[in-house]
Design a protein around this motif. Structure first.
Motif, mmCIF file in Angstrom:
data_model
loop_
_atom_site.group_PDB
_atom_site.id
_atom_site.type_symbol
_atom_site.label_atom_id
_atom_site.label_comp_id
_atom_site.label_asym_id
_atom_site.label_seq_id
_atom_site.Cartn_x
_atom_site.Cartn_y
_atom_site.Cartn_z
ATOM 1 N N UNK A 35 0.860 -1.185 0.000
ATOM 2 C CA UNK A 35 0.000 0.000 0.000
ATOM 3 C C UNK A 35 0.898 1.237 0.000
ATOM 4 N N UNK A 36 0.658 2.145 -0.945
ATOM 5 C CA UNK A 36 1.441 3.381 -1.012
ATOM 6 C C UNK A 36 0.655 4.535 -0.405
ATOM 7 N N UNK A 37 1.360 5.421 0.289
ATOM 8 C CA UNK A 37 0.746 6.598 0.909
ATOM 9 C C UNK A 37 1.488 7.848 0.452
ATOM 10 N N UNK B 197 -3.188 5.393 -0.964
ATOM 11 C CA UNK B 197 -3.935 6.241 -0.035
ATOM 12 C C UNK B 197 -3.388 7.655 -0.169
ATOM 13 N N UNK B 198 -4.258 8.586 -0.570
ATOM 14 C CA UNK B 198 -3.867 9.991 -0.696
ATOM 15 C C UNK B 198 -4.366 10.743 0.523
ATOM 16 N N UNK C 12 -2.240 5.207 9.814
ATOM 17 C CA UNK C 12 -2.631 4.369 8.678
ATOM 18 C C UNK C 12 -2.105 2.952 8.854
ATOM 19 N N UNK C 13 -0.874 2.814 9.329
ATOM 20 C CA UNK C 13 -0.300 1.484 9.550
ATOM 21 C C UNK C 13 -1.135 0.674 10.533
ATOM 22 N N UNK D 227 -7.526 5.666 -2.308
ATOM 23 C CA UNK D 227 -8.445 6.164 -1.284
ATOM 24 C C UNK D 227 -7.990 7.551 -0.847
ATOM 25 N N UNK D 228 -8.935 8.467 -0.738
ATOM 26 C CA UNK D 228 -8.607 9.828 -0.326
ATOM 27 C C UNK D 228 -9.108 10.090 1.085
#
Length: 254
Positions: A61-63, A86-87, A110-111, A206-207
């Motif tokens: 998952x990238x943030x 995830x933005x 988020x983690x 996802x925003x």
């Protein structure tokens, strides 16, 4: 057991762009300037994708924290092989004064929500060079950390990390969950192919906002002035070593 990896992707001014300070000295010129993913974050993304290819990770998952354009950076990560993005929407003055402590709190939250086992970040961003986010994220989560990683291996439920230090190389073992920061020699990031770029357009992003995560981003600093470094004076040529020594004595260098 396959792991879930969270990887950070910061949008920065491209490394090849010449930086210009705004006339009012409040910051640097960003309008109309080419941006790209922070090079150290590219390395972190590549390593996370390789973990998935080796079946070490089940999902990556990238943030990215920043304005709407940060989604372009996330699309690059998705094209490299990341599963979803995830933005975290931060714009305007809030983004200009966003600090590593704020990003660390966002990543930690988020983690926890995504039940991630590894957080992979670039060791630093090339715009502010803070080199703080990985360390503070590990502290907030009370997870072990391995910074400046130049090699990562999974052994017996732990991560063995070769890291670069001033005196050479150091090997450390960290228990999972853990925070890792990537150094320059960890890998060579891949180029996103056209088919993967097209596939990335269909992958979900996802925003959310810092408020959605319960994180306050009130600035703790005030930028007083941003200025160009002073221009270096021209050097001089000397004919021989004796003249060089005499010149160095004149300016108090020896």
């Amino acid at each position: 057991m396959a792991l879930r990896v969270l990887v950070g992707c910061k949008r920065v001014i491209d490394y090849a762009v010449r930086i210009r300070v705004k006339p009012d000295k409040t910051g640097v010129v960003t309008d109309g300037i080419k941006h790209s993913m922070n090079p150290f974050d590219e390395i972190a993304v590549e390593e996370a994708v390789r973990m998935k290819e080796k079946k070490i990770a089940s999902e990556v998952i990238a943030v990215s924290c920043g304005p709407m354009q940060s989604q372009e950076t996330l699309r690059t990560a998705l094209a490299m092989g990341v599963d979803r993005g995830i933005h975290v929407d931060v714009s305007g003055k809030d983004y200009e004064l966003l600090q590593p402590i704020h990003v660390s709190k966002i990543l930690a939250k988020i983690a926890q929500e995504e039940k991630c086992d590894i957080i992979l970040l670039g060791k630093q961003a090339i715009d502010d060079d803070s080199n703080q986010t990985a360390q503070m994220t590990a502290s907030l989560l009370n997870w072990p950390q391995a910074t400046y990683a130049s090699k990562i291996e999974k052994t017996n439920g732990e991560l063995q990390v070769l890291r670069e230090i001033d005196g050479g190389l150091e090997t450390v073992r960290v228990k999972i969950p853990a925070v890792i920061s990537a150094d320059l020699r960890l890998n060579e990031p891949r180029y996103a192919t056209l088919p993967n770029i097209m596939k990335a357009k269909k992958k979900p992003i996802k925003k959310v906002t810092p408020g959605d995560l319960g994180v306050e981003t009130d600035p703790r600093i005030e930028i007083l002035s941003v200025e160009d470094p002073p221009e270096r004076q021209a050097g001089i040529k000397v004919e021989d070593v004796d003249t060089l020594i005499a010149k160095l004595k004149e300016v108090g260098r020896i």
